[in-house]
Design an enzyme around this catalytic site. Structure first.
Site, mmCIF file in Angstrom:
data_model
loop_
_atom_site.group_PDB
_atom_site.id
_atom_site.type_symbol
_atom_site.label_atom_id
_atom_site.label_comp_id
_atom_site.label_asym_id
_atom_site.label_seq_id
_atom_site.Cartn_x
_atom_site.Cartn_y
_atom_site.Cartn_z
ATOM 1 N N ASN A 9 1.001 -1.362 -0.063
ATOM 2 C CA ASN A 9 0.081 -0.160 0.052
ATOM 3 C C ASN A 9 0.749 1.266 0.122
ATOM 4 O OD1 ASN A 9 -2.152 1.535 0.081
ATOM 5 N ND2 ASN A 9 -2.770 1.218 2.102
ATOM 6 N N GLU A 35 0.854 -3.030 -4.958
ATOM 7 C CA GLU A 35 0.783 -1.751 -4.592
ATOM 8 C C GLU A 35 1.929 -0.812 -4.267
ATOM 9 O OE1 GLU A 35 -3.361 0.363 -3.486
ATOM 10 O OE2 GLU A 35 -3.253 -1.611 -2.176
ATOM 11 N N ASP A 149 -2.008 -10.340 -4.349
ATOM 12 C CA ASP A 149 -3.255 -9.606 -3.776
ATOM 13 C C ASP A 149 -4.195 -10.290 -4.494
ATOM 14 O OD1 ASP A 149 -5.568 -8.437 -2.470
ATOM 15 O OD2 ASP A 149 -4.655 -6.382 -2.434
ATOM 16 N N ASN A 151 -7.609 -9.837 -3.617
ATOM 17 C CA ASN A 151 -8.758 -9.242 -3.332
ATOM 18 C C ASN A 151 -9.961 -10.174 -3.410
ATOM 19 O OD1 ASN A 151 -8.605 -6.248 -2.869
ATOM 20 N ND2 ASN A 151 -7.575 -5.947 -4.777
ATOM 21 N N HIS A 246 -2.030 -4.618 4.840
ATOM 22 C CA HIS A 246 -1.976 -5.985 4.763
ATOM 23 C C HIS A 246 -0.700 -6.761 5.653
ATOM 24 C CE1 HIS A 246 -4.155 -6.256 0.768
ATOM 25 N NE2 HIS A 246 -3.965 -4.991 0.923
#
Length: 254
Positions: A9, A35, A149, A151, A246
């Site tokens: 992130n 990310e 990830d 999601n 995360h």
């Protein structure tokens, strides 16, 4: 081989929180990041290299400060490429692939659909395109490790209070059905090979103190072709590491 996958992130934010010190201690052979939210020139590659990560593969989104994936490796890849051959998704920096001997590592950041119907539809289109990409690649490279990830929470055990999330992106029936189909194509959720316990999450919302209450989702995975089952050593989630919303997921494989 030790592989860590981590949605940071924002890689620059994570570095400021102590990412390099943690990475030096964990010392994975391959470090896959989702990310990054950074262009290559904004990432401190010199420090990665000083830690032994000589091979830095980066696929940033065209939109600055958005998405992006990277593979930092101590091992020289035999081959690498970015994208899946789909212009929309490839401009968002979603997928990077690297081959190491007979293993192919794919670092993926599957789109989120939480911002509305348009992005949810894009997510479902990505899943279709990504599946075709994986199945075609497997014909050439039969030993795949697909980390990142996703999601998506695959099963009820992978999400807090599943009854509350039946209509929420990330736990929709069509998303979970896609996951079922992926596993049905001959893939393994490595974490569940070693751990069948509940409340094993890898992501928590920043809202309502979700992390301290462990109201999380398991959406970060190492999914591998089933021909690698006997080569698995361990798979873990390190929930105590908090450089991001995360946690890192770890895979060790022969």
């Amino acid at each position: 081989m030790k592989i860590i996958s981590f949605n940071l992130n924002g890689i620059r934010s994570a570095i400021n929180k102590g990412l390099f010190e943690w990475l030096e201690k964990e010392s994975p052979d391959i470090f896959c990041v989702q990310e990054t939210k950074a262009q290559p020139e904004q990432i401190d590659l010199m420090t990665f290299q000083s830690l032994g990560y000589e091979y830095n593969l980066i696929h940033s989104a065209q939109k600055k400060g958005y998405s992006g994936v990277a593979i930092f490796s101590k091992i020289k890849p035999d081959f690498y490429t970015v994208g899946i051959g789909h212009p929309l998704f490839d401009t968002e920096g979603r997928v990077i692939r690297a081959d190491f001997g007979d293993l192919t590592v794919i670092c993926a950041y599957i789109p989120s659909g939480t911002t509305g119907d348009v992005r949810q539809n894009i997510k479902m289109e990505f899943l279709k395109a990504f599946t075709l990409y994986i199945l075609e690649l497997r014909k050439e490279r039969p030993h795949l490790i697909i980390c990142g990830d996703y999601n998506i929470c695959h099963k009820e055990i992978d999400i807090n209070h599943p009854e509350r999330h039946q209509k929420t992106s990330g736990f929709l029936p069509e998303e979970r059905e896609w996951f079922d189909l992926l596993i049905g194509h001959g893939f393994i959720d490595t974490f569940r090979q070693f751990n069948q316990e509940g409340e094993q999450y890898s992501w928590w919302s920043y809202r309502s103190n979700a992390r301290s209450k462990n109201l999380g989702w398991r959406i970060d995975y190492h999914i591998v072709t089933d021909n690698l089952k006997e080569r698995l050593i361990c798979a873990e989630i390190h929930q105590h590491i908090q450089f991001s919303d995360h946690s890192p997921v770890i895979l060790e494989i022969n």
